[in-house]
Design a protein around this motif. Structure first.
Motif, PDB file in Angstrom:
ATOM      1  N   GLY A  23       0.790  -1.225   0.000  1.00 25.98           N
ATOM      2  CA  GLY A  23       0.000   0.000   0.000  1.00 25.98           C
ATOM      3  C   GLY A  23       0.822   1.275   0.000  1.00 25.98           C
ATOM      4  O   GLY A  23       1.852   1.386  -0.662  1.00 25.98           O
ATOM      5  N   LEU A  24       0.331   2.244   0.763  1.00 28.07           N
ATOM      6  CA  LEU A  24       0.936   3.560   0.825  1.00 28.07           C
ATOM      7  C   LEU A  24       2.382   3.496   1.323  1.00 28.07           C
ATOM      8  O   LEU A  24       3.258   4.202   0.811  1.00 28.07           O
ATOM      9  CB  LEU A  24       0.095   4.481   1.721  1.00 28.07           C
ATOM     10  N   ARG A  25       2.655   2.646   2.301  1.00 28.92           N
ATOM     11  CA  ARG A  25       4.018   2.520   2.840  1.00 28.92           C
ATOM     12  C   ARG A  25       4.986   2.090   1.733  1.00 28.92           C
ATOM     13  O   ARG A  25       6.085   2.624   1.607  1.00 28.92           O
ATOM     14  CB  ARG A  25       4.040   1.524   3.993  1.00 28.92           C
ATOM     15  N   ARG A  46       4.541   2.457  -1.608  1.00 32.19           N
ATOM     16  CA  ARG A  46       4.641   3.529  -2.603  1.00 32.19           C
ATOM     17  C   ARG A  46       5.560   4.652  -2.126  1.00 32.19           C
ATOM     18  O   ARG A  46       6.407   5.144  -2.880  1.00 32.19           O
ATOM     19  CB  ARG A  46       3.257   4.064  -2.965  1.00 32.19           C
ATOM     20  N   ARG A  47       5.411   5.051  -0.875  1.00 32.52           N
ATOM     21  CA  ARG A  47       6.250   6.131  -0.324  1.00 32.52           C
ATOM     22  C   ARG A  47       7.723   5.727  -0.264  1.00 32.52           C
ATOM     23  O   ARG A  47       8.614   6.528  -0.556  1.00 32.52           O
ATOM     24  CB  ARG A  47       5.772   6.523   1.068  1.00 32.52           C
TER      25      ARG A  47
END
Length: 181
Positions: free
Chosen positions: A162-164, A166-167
């Motif tokens: 998820g976001l983790r 992608r970042r």
């Protein structure tokens, strides 16, 4: 007083492979020759790991696609673990899953909370082909899993979602050392 050799003291610091280098995503080959060349590789791995302030280093991180890694890593009780393993395989990864701070010498300056098991057993052999069993808990278990992943062609970002994820990958792409931009 007996002569004590410090791991890496006779080794050469090798160039580090960085995220984006195909060497990091290819599974490594089993070691079949237990010779002076293997001993020199282990010395170089220690020297390179220490030069980059790491706690573990796999052979493919310096461009050698063999199943070997070294460590000098504390556990959660600050007990130092120092060693190497050839042809390792994780035979146990269990206990609770802990999401903890993780980085990698092949992604300098990039860190992310990464889930890992709190207990790990790795079995393999030493430089002379003698059986070796390494048990780790806490941060040392994380290290053993991290280095084993490298030998299978993985990096810690593969365990993120998820976001983790992608970042973290965006931070790696923007890093000054990025292989591809």
């Amino acid at each position: 007083m007996p002569h004590v050799t410090i791991p890496g003291s006779s080794g050469t610091v090798r160039p580090m492979r960085l995220l984006g280098d195909p060497e990091l995503t290819a599974p490594c080959r089993e070691v079949t020759a237990f010779d002076a060349e293997l001993a020199a590789l282990v010395e170089d791995l220690f020297a390179t790991m220490y030069a980059h302030d790491g706690v573990g280093l796999a052979a493919n991180q310096v461009g050698v696609p063999l199943r070997v890694f070294v460590w000098d890593c504390p556990d959660d009780e600050e007990i130092r673990h120092l060693g190497h393993v050839v042809n390792p395989r994780v035979t146990h990864a269990g206990g609770v899953t802990v999401t903890g701070h993780e980085g990698c010498l092949s992604l300098p300056g990039v860190h992310a909370p990464t889930p890992r098991h709190d207990e790990t057993v790795v079995e393999g052999v030493d430089l002379h082909g003698r059986p070796l069993r390494v048990e780790g808990t806490g941060f040392f278990a994380r290290c053993l899993q991290h280095e084993s992943d490298h030998l299978d062609g993985g990096v810690f970002t593969d365990r993120l979602t998820g976001l983790r994820r992608r970042r973290t990958l965006r931070a790696a792409r923007r890093a000054p050392w990025a292989v591809t931009r």
